[in-house]
Motif scaffolding. Structure first.
Motif, PDB file in Angstrom:
ATOM      1  N   THR A 155       0.748  -1.257  -0.035  1.00 22.66           N
ATOM      2  CA  THR A 155      -0.076   0.068   0.142  1.00 22.66           C
ATOM      3  C   THR A 155       0.892   1.149   0.007  1.00 22.66           C
ATOM      4  OG1 THR A 155      -1.791  -1.162   1.200  1.00 22.66           O
ATOM      5  CG2 THR A 155      -1.874   1.318   1.096  1.00 22.66           C
ATOM      6  N   ASN A 156       2.017   1.129   0.782  1.00 22.32           N
ATOM      7  CA  ASN A 156       2.666   2.482   0.896  1.00 22.32           C
ATOM      8  C   ASN A 156       3.692   2.933   0.143  1.00 22.32           C
ATOM      9  OD1 ASN A 156       1.664   3.655   3.672  1.00 22.32           O
ATOM     10  ND2 ASN A 156       1.264   1.532   3.767  1.00 22.32           N
ATOM     11  N   HIS A 169       3.052   5.895  -1.390  1.00 20.26           N
ATOM     12  CA  HIS A 169       2.789   6.991  -0.526  1.00 20.26           C
ATOM     13  C   HIS A 169       4.132   7.625  -0.072  1.00 20.26           C
ATOM     14  CE1 HIS A 169      -1.036   5.179   1.228  1.00 20.26           C
ATOM     15  NE2 HIS A 169      -1.099   5.505  -0.012  1.00 20.26           N
ATOM     16  N   SER A 184      -6.099   5.999  -1.708  1.00 18.70           N
ATOM     17  CA  SER A 184      -4.748   6.107  -2.084  1.00 18.70           C
ATOM     18  C   SER A 184      -4.687   6.710  -3.484  1.00 18.70           C
ATOM     19  CB  SER A 184      -3.823   4.864  -1.978  1.00 18.70           C
ATOM     20  OG  SER A 184      -2.717   5.071  -2.293  1.00 18.70           O
ATOM     21  N   LEU A 222      -0.722   9.681   4.569  1.00 18.33           N
ATOM     22  CA  LEU A 222      -1.168   8.409   4.313  1.00 18.33           C
ATOM     23  C   LEU A 222      -0.210   7.431   4.730  1.00 18.33           C
ATOM     24  CD1 LEU A 222      -2.040   9.001   0.487  1.00 18.33           C
ATOM     25  CD2 LEU A 222      -3.716   8.555   2.559  1.00 18.33           C
ATOM     26  N   CYS A 281      -1.510   4.481   7.289  1.00 19.18           N
ATOM     27  CA  CYS A 281      -1.537   3.315   7.099  1.00 19.18           C
ATOM     28  C   CYS A 281      -0.490   2.403   8.210  1.00 19.18           C
ATOM     29  CB  CYS A 281      -0.640   3.052   5.777  1.00 19.18           C
ATOM     30  SG  CYS A 281      -1.982   3.490   4.438  1.00 19.18           S
ATOM     31  N   ASN A 339     -12.052   4.611   6.297  1.00 18.48           N
ATOM     32  CA  ASN A 339     -11.731   5.225   4.649  1.00 18.48           C
ATOM     33  C   ASN A 339     -12.674   5.711   4.171  1.00 18.48           C
ATOM     34  OD1 ASN A 339     -10.393   4.919   2.042  1.00 18.48           O
ATOM     35  ND2 ASN A 339     -12.240   3.945   1.636  1.00 18.48           N
ATOM     36  N   GLY A 397      -6.387   6.669   5.321  1.00 16.29           N
ATOM     37  CA  GLY A 397      -5.337   5.451   5.158  1.00 16.29           C
ATOM     38  C   GLY A 397      -5.278   4.528   6.253  1.00 16.29           C
ATOM     39  N   GLN A 400      -5.474   0.563   4.974  1.00 23.08           N
ATOM     40  CA  GLN A 400      -4.605  -0.493   5.431  1.00 23.08           C
ATOM     41  C   GLN A 400      -5.315  -1.881   6.007  1.00 23.08           C
ATOM     42  OE1 GLN A 400      -1.251  -0.402   4.403  1.00 23.08           O
ATOM     43  NE2 GLN A 400      -1.283  -2.622   5.251  1.00 23.08           N
TER      44      GLN A 400
END
Length: 501
Positions: free
Chosen positions: A198-199, A202, A304, A334, A338, A379, A407, A411
């Motif tokens: 996910t990150n 970010h 995201s 973010l 997360c 979210n 975030g 997550q």
């Protein structure tokens, strides 16, 4: 209590794909020794007695592999988005439009999402390690080609190969974790991997703006290549093969650590056919895969990439940020959100499913993972309130907090979906990982075409409110699976492939 205890279990293929170990309620029964965990519950799947079985490796070795594989994943996602703040520079240097410059990210994401469909059958026969190594070399070559190319076509071609090379950790990462951990232990390692997935996008804006402004846009391509080079060396010497067949374990000789780093051809003695390439797509017929994937792809896209495609406009026109400040505005909230979300997801998910098992005779019901669903609503709250803050020109810190809240929910959704789907069909974890990634990439691919236009046309409050409502609506799917998922999985049956994994 001894580490083995005698109980009656089903002799039913792979024990209904991990769902029924601990219940003796059906056909052919046989008495056998069952290995148990620290809670006195049966381990699922049952580790073999072979020392090379990854389930028997030390926690230190297992988590090192998880961290290394997650670093590959983070770099893949990081490398796809690091160039984003420099689109104007790319367009100016290569004499293309800014829209065309954005294709450097688009093609990367597209090939990262689609290519694992063609690679997964090889990962299930020749192993994970060899693919990580070969495709890392391809990714590095693609980065070098893009960074050094003086032409637009050369840059795009290099990005295609970078996307292909980076598709392996994104495509089979979840399967690698299932190779290493039994069902009640996957939440934490899967959460680490999910956080990396996910990150990456970010973290990229935080660094991308500084790199492009100080050193030029080409260094936004060179840096991921350098990082991958370091990771390749680490993997070459510290990432042994994790694919292992417990049905064939009695016929396997013990290998030294060095031997486990060498390539020995096929890991599993089986052929690869057309059916194997179609298996990922066939997995979409199972509700326990498709419905959570729909929830995940919508939640992730609006939690995201939506901020990524609108952030530059918001940063420059609403808050009057420069390039570097825009990157920080998009990346830090973010990433922090997360991180906090993951600290509230992986280990909690394991606790929930193990607690359920203790109360139900050792039966770990996969749907117990979905009890974290209420946290995903954060979210939708974050997306809606962010749009309101932008529309009303609220202080940037308020908008940043809203992004962090979004975030958090994103997550939690990522970790829960990966663990739930893989718990439901562990032998097919490679194919499930591919499908989750494919759903995400194809849906997120389109957000650039409507994310900002809908916000400008309807206003940020209404536009983001509509997208938030869509995110809220798809939460009905995991709720449906909480209520009826177990019965649906039993009625739909289980795939016959890879039952020895």
């Amino acid at each position: 209590m001894s580490d083995k205890t005698t109980i009656l279990v089903l002799d039913q293929g792979h024990l209904d794909n991990e769902s029924k170990l601990g219940q003796g309620s059906s056909i052919d029964r046989l008495e056998q020794y069952i290995k148990i965990d620290k809670y006195g519950l049966p381990l699922v799947p049952q580790p073999s007695d072979h020392k090379d079985d990854p389930l028997n490796w030390s926690p230190l070795q297992k988590y090192w592999i998880v961290l290394l594989m997650s670093a590959f994943t983070l770099t893949a996602q990081f490398g796809s988005a690091l160039l984003n703040p420099a689109f104007v520079q790319v367009a100016k240097d290569l004499h293309v439009t800014v829209e065309q410059a954005s294709y450097t990210t688009t093609v990367f994401i597209l090939f990262t999402g689609v290519f694992p469909l063609f690679i997964t059958p090889f990962a299930n026969v020749y192993g994970r390690r060899i693919l990580y190594l070969i495709f890392t070399i391809i990714a590095i070559a693609g980065y070098i080609g893009s960074a050094a190319s003086p032409t637009w076509g050369g840059v795009i071609a290099g990005r295609v190969f970078s996307g292909i090379g980076n598709s392996i950790p994104v495509g089979i990462g979840a399967a690698t974790i299932c190779d290493l951990f039994v069902q009640g232990e996957r939440g934490v390692p899967m959460g680490i991997y999910a956080w990396a997935t996910t990150n990456g996008p970010h973290v990229a804006p935080i660094a991308g703006g500084y790199i492009a402004q100080r050193y030029g846009w080409r260094w936004a391509i060179w840096i991921p290549a350098i990082i991958l080079g370091v990771l390749f060396i680490l993997a070459l010497f510290t990432f042994p093969e994790t694919l292992f067949s417990r049905e064939q374990s009695n016929n396997l000789e013990a290998r030294s650590y060095t031997q486990k780093l060498l390539f020995h051809g096929k890991v599993l003695d089986r052929s690869i056919g057309i059916r194997d390439f179609l298996l990922p797509l066939r997995m979409t017929k199972y509700s326990a895969v498709t419905l959570p994937c729909i929830t995940y792809m919508v939640t992730l896209t609006y939690g995201s990439p939506l901020f990524a495609v609108t952030g530059s406009f918001i940063g420059s026109t609403v808050y009057h940020f420069n390039l570097e400040h825009t990157g920080l505005f998009l990346g830090v909230p973010l990433t922090v959100g997360c991180l906090i979300g993951e600290l509230s997801a992986g280990w909690v998910s394991d606790c929930i499913i193990n607690t359920y098992a203790k109360r139900h005779g050792g039966y770990r019901k996969a749907e117990a993972r979905l009890y974290l669903l209420p946290l995903v609503t954060l979210n939708t709250i974050g997306v809606a309130t962010f749009g309101y803050c932008v529309d009303k020109h609220k202080p940037w810190i308020q908008a940043a907090v809203c992004m962090a809240v979004s975030g958090f929910g994103t997550q939690v959704c990522t970790t829960v979906v990966y663990t739930y789907c893989c718990d439901s069909y562990k032998p097919q974890a490679s194919e499930i990982s591919v499908i989750i990634n494919l759903f995400k990439c194809l849906y997120a691919f389109n957000i650039g075409f409507y994310g900002l236009p809908i916000a400008i046309k309807l206003g940020f409050t209404t536009g983001f409110g509509v997208l938030s409502a869509i995110s809220a609506f798809v939460l009905i799917f995991p709720l449906f699976m909480i209520l009826f998922g177990e019965k649906i999985r039993e009625r739909q049956g289980y795939p016959k492939e890879h039952q020895d994994l």
